[in-house]
Scaffold this motif. Structure first.
Motif, short mmCIF file in Angstrom:
data_model
loop_
_atom_site.label_atom_id
_atom_site.label_comp_id
_atom_site.label_asym_id
_atom_site.label_seq_id
_atom_site.Cartn_x
_atom_site.Cartn_y
_atom_site.Cartn_z
N GLY A 12 0.85 -1.18 0.00
CA GLY A 12 0.00 0.00 0.00
C GLY A 12 0.88 1.23 0.00
O GLY A 12 1.80 1.35 -0.80
N ASP A 13 0.66 2.13 0.97
CA ASP A 13 1.48 3.33 1.05
C ASP A 13 2.60 3.22 2.09
O ASP A 13 3.26 4.20 2.41
CB ASP A 13 0.61 4.56 1.32
CG ASP A 13 -0.16 4.47 2.62
OD1 ASP A 13 -0.22 3.37 3.22
OD2 ASP A 13 -0.71 5.50 3.05
N ALA A 14 2.82 2.02 2.61
CA ALA A 14 3.87 1.79 3.60
C ALA A 14 5.12 1.21 2.94
O ALA A 14 5.04 0.41 2.02
CB ALA A 14 3.37 0.83 4.68
N GLU A 41 12.20 9.29 4.94
CA GLU A 41 11.06 10.18 4.72
C GLU A 41 9.72 9.45 4.77
O GLU A 41 8.69 10.04 4.47
CB GLU A 41 11.21 10.87 3.36
CG GLU A 41 12.46 11.71 3.22
CD GLU A 41 12.53 12.86 4.21
OE1 GLU A 41 11.48 13.48 4.47
OE2 GLU A 41 13.64 13.11 4.73
N SER A 42 9.70 8.20 5.13
CA SER A 42 8.48 7.40 5.12
C SER A 42 7.59 7.72 6.31
O SER A 42 8.07 7.90 7.42
CB SER A 42 8.81 5.91 5.12
OG SER A 42 9.56 5.59 3.98
N ASP A 69 13.73 6.11 16.34
CA ASP A 69 13.88 7.23 15.41
C ASP A 69 12.64 7.42 14.55
O ASP A 69 12.19 8.54 14.34
CB ASP A 69 15.11 7.03 14.51
CG ASP A 69 16.42 7.22 15.26
OD1 ASP A 69 16.40 7.73 16.40
OD2 ASP A 69 17.46 6.87 14.69
N LEU A 70 12.11 6.32 14.03
CA LEU A 70 10.93 6.41 13.17
C LEU A 70 9.74 6.99 13.93
O LEU A 70 9.08 7.91 13.46
CB LEU A 70 10.58 5.05 12.58
CG LEU A 70 11.52 4.54 11.50
CD1 LEU A 70 11.30 3.05 11.26
CD2 LEU A 70 11.32 5.33 10.20
N LEU A 71 9.49 6.45 15.11
CA LEU A 71 8.36 6.95 15.91
C LEU A 71 8.59 8.39 16.34
O LEU A 71 7.66 9.20 16.37
CB LEU A 71 8.12 6.04 17.11
CG LEU A 71 7.62 4.63 16.80
CD1 LEU A 71 7.57 3.78 18.05
CD2 LEU A 71 6.27 4.66 16.11
N GLY A 72 9.84 8.74 16.63
CA GLY A 72 10.18 10.10 17.01
C GLY A 72 9.94 11.11 15.89
O GLY A 72 9.67 12.27 16.15
#
Length: 113
Positions: A12-14, A41-42, A69-72
């Protein structure tokens, strides 16, 4: 040369990051650089660990840093660990945060919608 351990695609968009084989001190740094370079940038990231055959503490640190990092940065993230296997066992033993773990890719993608 991380192609033997990591591949990228979309669900999908992930962004889907699929890890395979042994993730340990010998390759975790290289794998981390490849992942960060691709997904920085995801907004939604799935990391599939179902074909990881070995995960040591360096691999756990890599996943912890990536998820943090991603959640941040506001990226919704799930780790797909299956019902059993090396990644699930290691992450469970390390008391990894349960809120980002899921058993299958379909469920993980649905969680991010």
């Amino acid at each position: 040369m991380t192609d033997q351990w990591v591949s990228f695609s979309k669900v999908g968009d992930a962004e889907l990051v699929s890890l395979t084989g042994e993730i340990d001190l010998a390759n975790s740094g290289e794998i981390g650089k490849a992942i960060v370079g691709r997904i920085k940038e995801s907004g939604k990231v799935l990391i599939d660990l179902t074909t990881v055959s070995f995960l040591d503490s360096a691999g756990v640190r890599l996943l912890d840093a990536l998820v943090g990092d991603l959640l941040g940065h506001g990226a919704r993230t799930r780790l797909v660990v299956g019902e059993r296997g090396a990644a699930r066992m290691t992450l469970t033993l390390c008391a990894f945060r349960e809120d980002v773990l899921t058993t299958d890719l379909e469920r993980a993608a649905a969680d991010l919608k």
